[in-house]
Design an enzyme around this catalytic site. Structure first.
Site, PDB file in Angstrom:
ATOM      1  N   PRO A  58       0.824  -1.228   0.000  1.00 28.24           N
ATOM      2  CA  PRO A  58       0.000   0.000   0.000  1.00 28.24           C
ATOM      3  C   PRO A  58       0.842   1.256   0.000  1.00 28.24           C
ATOM      4  O   PRO A  58       0.680   2.118   0.855  1.00 28.24           O
ATOM      5  CB  PRO A  58      -0.810  -0.146   1.290  1.00 28.24           C
ATOM      6  CG  PRO A  58       0.068  -0.945   2.191  1.00 28.24           C
ATOM      7  CD  PRO A  58       0.795  -1.908   1.298  1.00 28.24           C
ATOM      8  N   CYS A  59       1.718   1.374  -0.945  1.00 22.79           N
ATOM      9  CA  CYS A  59       2.606   2.533  -0.988  1.00 22.79           C
ATOM     10  C   CYS A  59       1.818   3.810  -1.278  1.00 22.79           C
ATOM     11  O   CYS A  59       2.336   4.906  -1.100  1.00 22.79           O
ATOM     12  CB  CYS A  59       3.709   2.325  -2.009  1.00 22.79           C
ATOM     13  SG  CYS A  59       3.135   1.696  -3.585  1.00 22.79           S
ATOM     14  N   HIS A  60       0.587   3.664  -1.700  1.00 21.70           N
ATOM     15  CA  HIS A  60      -0.218   4.861  -1.948  1.00 21.70           C
ATOM     16  C   HIS A  60      -0.605   5.533  -0.642  1.00 21.70           C
ATOM     17  O   HIS A  60      -1.102   6.646  -0.637  1.00 21.70           O
ATOM     18  CB  HIS A  60      -1.456   4.488  -2.751  1.00 21.70           C
ATOM     19  CG  HIS A  60      -2.292   3.424  -2.142  1.00 21.70           C
ATOM     20  ND1 HIS A  60      -2.073   2.076  -2.388  1.00 21.70           N
ATOM     21  CD2 HIS A  60      -3.311   3.503  -1.271  1.00 21.70           C
ATOM     22  CE1 HIS A  60      -2.978   1.390  -1.692  1.00 21.70           C
ATOM     23  NE2 HIS A  60      -3.723   2.220  -1.003  1.00 21.70           N
TER      24      HIS A  60
END
Length: 107
Positions: A58-60
């Site tokens: 979940p780098c967002h």
DNA sequence: GATCTGACTATCT
DNA sequence: AAGATAGCCAGAT
């Protein structure tokens, strides 16, 4: 195993712990990683994500200290990142800025 | 193994 | 206010 390296593992491990609907800043991640690896700075964090381009992580949920989304060349575009965050319930104060007061993990 | 690079942040000009 | 500089680290070449 195919572990890229210790750093990748640390970064991803931390990011995976970010609750849904929450966000963390690069500085925050870097600070957390500093507990394991001394002197880590935001550059390392963002740069590792860039190199890795992990859609599986979940780098967002990682934004800069102003809550601004990553530059356009990450993900499928900043608008895609914004869409993902909104789906998770993150609110925005601007087209490119999340509401840190509401969604930042901690300070 | 030296040099370049990088999605950051703080400070200075 | 906006651009430049510094600080810091490790991966990639």
């Amino acid at each position: 195993m195919m572990m890229k390296s210790d750093l990748y593992n640390l970064v991803f491990s931390y990011i995976k712990t970010i609750p849904k609907g929450k966000v963390a800043t690069y500085g925050l991640v870097a600070e957390a990683l500093r507990a394991k690896r001394r002197g880590i700075n935001g550059h390392l964090v963002g740069w590792i994500l860039h190199k890795n381009d992990s859609s599986m992580v979940p780098c967002h949920r990682v934004v800069d200290r102003n809550g601004r989304l990553a530059p356009n060349f990450a993900f499928d575009g900043a608008k895609e990142q914004r869409r993902r965050l909104q789906v998770e319930g993150v609110t925005f104060v601007d087209d490119m800025h999340v509401d840190l007061e509401r969604h930042l993990i901690k300070k």
